[in-house]
Design a protein around this motif. Structure first.
Motif, PDB file in Angstrom:
ATOM      1  N   ASN A  14      38.979 -59.608  -0.316  1.00 45.29           N
ATOM      2  CA  ASN A  14      40.039 -58.605  -0.323  1.00 45.29           C
ATOM      3  C   ASN A  14      39.656 -57.452   0.596  1.00 45.29           C
TER       4      ASN A  14
ATOM      5  N   ILE B 185      52.526 -53.817 -11.438  1.00 39.16           N
ATOM      6  CA  ILE B 185      53.045 -54.564 -10.293  1.00 39.16           C
ATOM      7  C   ILE B 185      53.135 -56.042 -10.649  1.00 39.16           C
TER       8      ILE B 185
ATOM      9  N   GLN C 298      38.963 -52.239  -2.551  1.00 36.86           N
ATOM     10  CA  GLN C 298      37.988 -51.190  -2.264  1.00 36.86           C
ATOM     11  C   GLN C 298      37.406 -51.259  -0.866  1.00 36.86           C
TER      12      GLN C 298
ATOM     13  N   TYR D 221      42.263 -52.468 -11.418  1.00 43.59           N
ATOM     14  CA  TYR D 221      42.929 -51.169 -11.520  1.00 43.59           C
ATOM     15  C   TYR D 221      44.116 -51.003 -10.566  1.00 43.59           C
ATOM     16  N   ALA D 222      44.604 -52.090  -9.996  1.00 45.48           N
ATOM     17  CA  ALA D 222      45.765 -51.982  -9.105  1.00 45.48           C
ATOM     18  C   ALA D 222      46.916 -51.269  -9.822  1.00 45.48           C
ATOM     19  N   GLY D 223      47.583 -50.378  -9.114  1.00 48.40           N
ATOM     20  CA  GLY D 223      48.711 -49.654  -9.685  1.00 48.40           C
ATOM     21  C   GLY D 223      48.372 -48.272 -10.236  1.00 48.40           C
ATOM     22  N   GLU D 224      47.102 -47.884 -10.146  1.00 43.54           N
ATOM     23  CA  GLU D 224      46.698 -46.570 -10.695  1.00 43.54           C
ATOM     24  C   GLU D 224      47.086 -45.441  -9.730  1.00 43.54           C
TER      25      GLU D 224
ATOM     26  N   ILE E  40      41.958 -47.266 -16.692  1.00 44.95           N
ATOM     27  CA  ILE E  40      41.262 -48.501 -16.333  1.00 44.95           C
ATOM     28  C   ILE E  40      40.695 -49.097 -17.604  1.00 44.95           C
TER      29      ILE E  40
ATOM     30  N   PHE F 115      37.769 -43.706  -8.520  1.00 47.80           N
ATOM     31  CA  PHE F 115      37.236 -43.902  -9.861  1.00 47.80           C
ATOM     32  C   PHE F 115      35.712 -44.026  -9.782  1.00 47.80           C
TER      33      PHE F 115
ATOM     34  N   SER G 275      44.557 -48.038  -1.723  1.00 54.13           N
ATOM     35  CA  SER G 275      43.518 -48.666  -2.540  1.00 54.13           C
ATOM     36  C   SER G 275      43.904 -48.657  -4.013  1.00 54.13           C
ATOM     37  N   ASN G 276      44.480 -47.551  -4.473  1.00 55.29           N
ATOM     38  CA  ASN G 276      44.906 -47.477  -5.872  1.00 55.29           C
ATOM     39  C   ASN G 276      46.063 -48.435  -6.172  1.00 55.29           C
ATOM     40  N   VAL G 277      46.967 -48.598  -5.207  1.00 46.97           N
ATOM     41  CA  VAL G 277      48.082 -49.526  -5.430  1.00 46.97           C
ATOM     42  C   VAL G 277      47.577 -50.965  -5.493  1.00 46.97           C
ATOM     43  N   THR G 278      46.713 -51.320  -4.547  1.00 46.05           N
ATOM     44  CA  THR G 278      46.304 -52.726  -4.424  1.00 46.05           C
ATOM     45  C   THR G 278      45.041 -53.065  -5.206  1.00 46.05           C
ATOM     46  N   GLY G 279      44.295 -52.046  -5.628  1.00 43.33           N
ATOM     47  CA  GLY G 279      43.003 -52.299  -6.268  1.00 43.33           C
ATOM     48  C   GLY G 279      41.962 -52.843  -5.309  1.00 43.33           C
TER      49      GLY G 279
ATOM     50  N   TYR H 233      49.958 -58.243 -11.200  1.00 40.51           N
ATOM     51  CA  TYR H 233      48.898 -58.157 -10.188  1.00 40.51           C
ATOM     52  C   TYR H 233      47.987 -56.992 -10.546  1.00 40.51           C
ATOM     53  N   GLN H 234      46.721 -57.278 -10.854  1.00 41.27           N
ATOM     54  CA  GLN H 234      45.804 -56.210 -11.238  1.00 41.27           C
ATOM     55  C   GLN H 234      44.718 -55.976 -10.201  1.00 41.27           C
ATOM     56  N   GLY H 235      44.633 -56.855  -9.206  1.00 42.63           N
ATOM     57  CA  GLY H 235      43.625 -56.684  -8.149  1.00 42.63           C
ATOM     58  C   GLY H 235      42.248 -57.102  -8.622  1.00 42.63           C
ATOM     59  N   GLU H 236      41.368 -57.195  -7.649  1.00 41.90           N
ATOM     60  CA  GLU H 236      39.998 -57.664  -7.858  1.00 41.90           C
ATOM     61  C   GLU H 236      39.293 -56.925  -8.994  1.00 41.90           C
ATOM     62  N   MET H 237      39.466 -55.600  -9.058  1.00 42.98           N
ATOM     63  CA  MET H 237      38.725 -54.787 -10.013  1.00 42.98           C
ATOM     64  C   MET H 237      39.573 -54.395 -11.220  1.00 42.98           C
TER      65      MET H 237
ATOM     66  N   HIS I 244      34.249 -47.286  -9.082  1.00 41.41           N
ATOM     67  CA  HIS I 244      34.980 -48.068  -8.088  1.00 41.41           C
ATOM     68  C   HIS I 244      35.071 -47.326  -6.765  1.00 41.41           C
TER      69      HIS I 244
END
Lengths: 362, 362
Positions: free
Chosen positions: A202, B216, A309, B229-232, B144, A337, A303-307, B223-227, A340
């Motif tokens: 990613n 999302i 890094q 926290y996606a969407g924060e 998170i 975070f 980065s926050n939208v997609t998670g 969709y939460q992403g690799e870690m 993160h």
């Protein structure tokens, strides 16, 4: 197996082979396909001359597995990146090795096509001289791309692109397959395959130039979203001095330079601007701090939208050098975070990331 | 078939069945699985009492196909949404029908656990009285989420949540499986399954309250992403009056209300605030315009990053009503790509979207 799934599995297989030599058994494990399925795909790739069998690993017991590898010289493609005032083209082999590279600037949309022809003609001529057969052309362009026709449906900064049907004009002239994609998406793919993203699943590539866009790689593949325009962050809004505007219309590099030129009319380039920053000139510093803070906010937001890094910065903004990178890192470190933290770095490929990525799609 | 893939295929099957009655043959088409594979999954679900065979469709020729459907009363779960000062809990059947609903407010983190127990005790008591066996609890919380332990690792607004291990305390007390997830993610899933998103594959749910987050849905799944926290997005940055700050610390509803209270100390709620807007009070209008413009920017940004056009707004901000919705639509219509206008609407489920979504994960 339907055609689409077969294509997908072949693509998956080639992707893994581009990263390492691997046996059929390990390929089956890595792709989740049956060994019989992998066998068929590999046979096809060997027949096409794209993959070959490599030396056997000697082990103590039993027959050593045969390793497979991509034949570097099996496919040659041209990758092109069309920027606002510059065309970068390169000839690559199947391993992403650059065999030729031509770069030209152009003044306006009218002169784009002729500059493009000169650029690509030169690559085709050199290739012919070296008995290299070019199989396809991949092009990265700004904005929302009409892939079928090969033009940009909408960019805020690039002007009306709809008369230039890249698919048609390039196919007519060079008689090869042509694929046109978004520039930031291609930069991200280039970075993933050949740059700093080789071992990442990613990543986001921020193309920060006069226009601002992003290419998003999720689970190893480019993410373009349902409508194909995912990553078009330059078209997001920012409020400055009570005014709402597109981000790239406030923080695009051309606007930043213009802001500085109000105070320093002689200033011509980012290098000149950098000299003012180095001298700790108040007004230059203020403009730069505003710019780098907003770029850092943009990065943190995406980065926050997609998670995601792992962040790569490309485009002309890299000419600011470490002063920009450190500024982004400082802000994202402070506000991301705690567990993160973002990993922000410049593109490892520079200007070549778009044409290289485009080449992979060809 | 490994366990994970079997689970995934079962989940896919149940999801389709929750939307419609369907034959085994059509299920195989819809899931891409073999009819034999579907047969095994369906047999298992019938054995568990989750799926039953439905009346046959009469056709002119041949044996009509047997339709399958979810047994609504087969699984009962509790869905819980824990907000900053409020807990919403509901009892649902497998079709998302709400059989019981309890809502309580709490004052601080210390009183959270007792309020939660009262809330859920009441639902369990009612269920027992009606001979309903509750199989699981799903909880949506801000920030998170540590899913294994069931607490929030980091929220800017919620305070230190790490002493409250929801997984353990709920499992100990109620002796059922407990699943803890992010609140906005659960709201998005609730909206996708039971609300305005039933026929959408992609959507974003903006939970706009004192805290601000987004859930999302991509290709029908969260969709939460690799870690994770996606969407924060509340944790993204915004510059106001030259100051950089977390978005939710500038535009969270508590901050917006506080800004208004500077001028109107008697103002207690969004309803009061709305009255000032209706009266066209200058200062209230200015605060509201600033708020709604930035929310619209946030929406457009997330849409540009993800390429998702279907947007749902939830949380306490919906109390602003049409004045907020129209304001967001006006700005996003003006600044979105011409052929890709956003479809912005309020959540169809309101407060119930988080517990309903949480219930689906249980």
């Amino acid at each position: 197996m339907n055609k689409e799934i077969r294509y997908e599995n072949t693509f998956k297989t080639v992707k893994i082979l581009m990263e390492k030599r691997i046996s059929r058994v390990d390929l089956a494990k890595a792709t989740g396909l049956t060994t019989a399925g992998i066998g068929k795909i590999v046979k096809n790739l060997i027949d096409l001359g794209i993959v070959k069998e490599k030396e056997r690993i000697s082990r103590n017991v039993g027959k050593p597995p045969t390793l497979l590898e991509i034949v570097p010289e099996s496919i040659h493609v041209v990758g092109i990146g069309i920027g606002r005032d510059r065309i970068e083209s390169c000839l690559t082999d199947s391993k992403g090795k650059i065999l030729d590279h031509v770069s030209s600037s152009f003044d306006n949309l009218e002169s784009l096509v002729n500059t493009l022809y000169e650029n690509v003609d030169s690559i085709f001529k050199n290739a012919k001289r070296n008995s290299i057969e070019i199989k396809a052309i991949g092009v990265g362009i700004p904005g929302i791309v009409n892939k079928r026709k090969g033009f940009s449906e909408k960019t805020t900064k690039f002007g009306n692109f709809e008369n230039i049907l890249l698919n048609k004009i390039l196919k007519d002239r060079y008689k090869v397959e042509v694929y046109v994609e978004n520039d930031a998406d291609m930069a991200a793919i280039g970075e993933k395959w050949f740059g700093g993203g080789i071992h990442l699943n990613n990543l986001i590539y921020f193309l920060i130039d006069s226009g601002i866009g992003a290419g998003i790689v999720i689970n190893g593949s480019i993410y373009q979203g349902e409508m194909g325009y995912a990553g078009e962050i330059g078209h997001s809004l920012v409020t400055k001095d009570g005014q709402i505007n597109y981000f790239e219309d406030v923080y695009g590099l051309d606007v930043i330079l213009k802001s500085a030129q109000k105070f320093y009319p002689d200033l011509k380039s980012i290098q000149d601007f950098n000299k003012m920053i180095a001298k700790k000139d108040d007004r230059a510093l203020k403009i730069f701090e505003d710019f780098s803070r907003e770029i850092a906010s943009l990065v943190l937001f995406a980065s926050n939208v997609t998670g995601i890094q792992n962040i790569f910065i490309g485009g002309k903004s890299v000419e600011f050098g470490n002063v920009l990178l450190q500024s982004i890192i400082e802000i994202t470190d402070k506000f991301s975070f705690p567990n993160h933290k973002l990993n922000v770095q410049f593109s490892h490929l520079g200007d070549i990331s778009i044409p290289l990525g485009s080449a992979t799609q060809a």
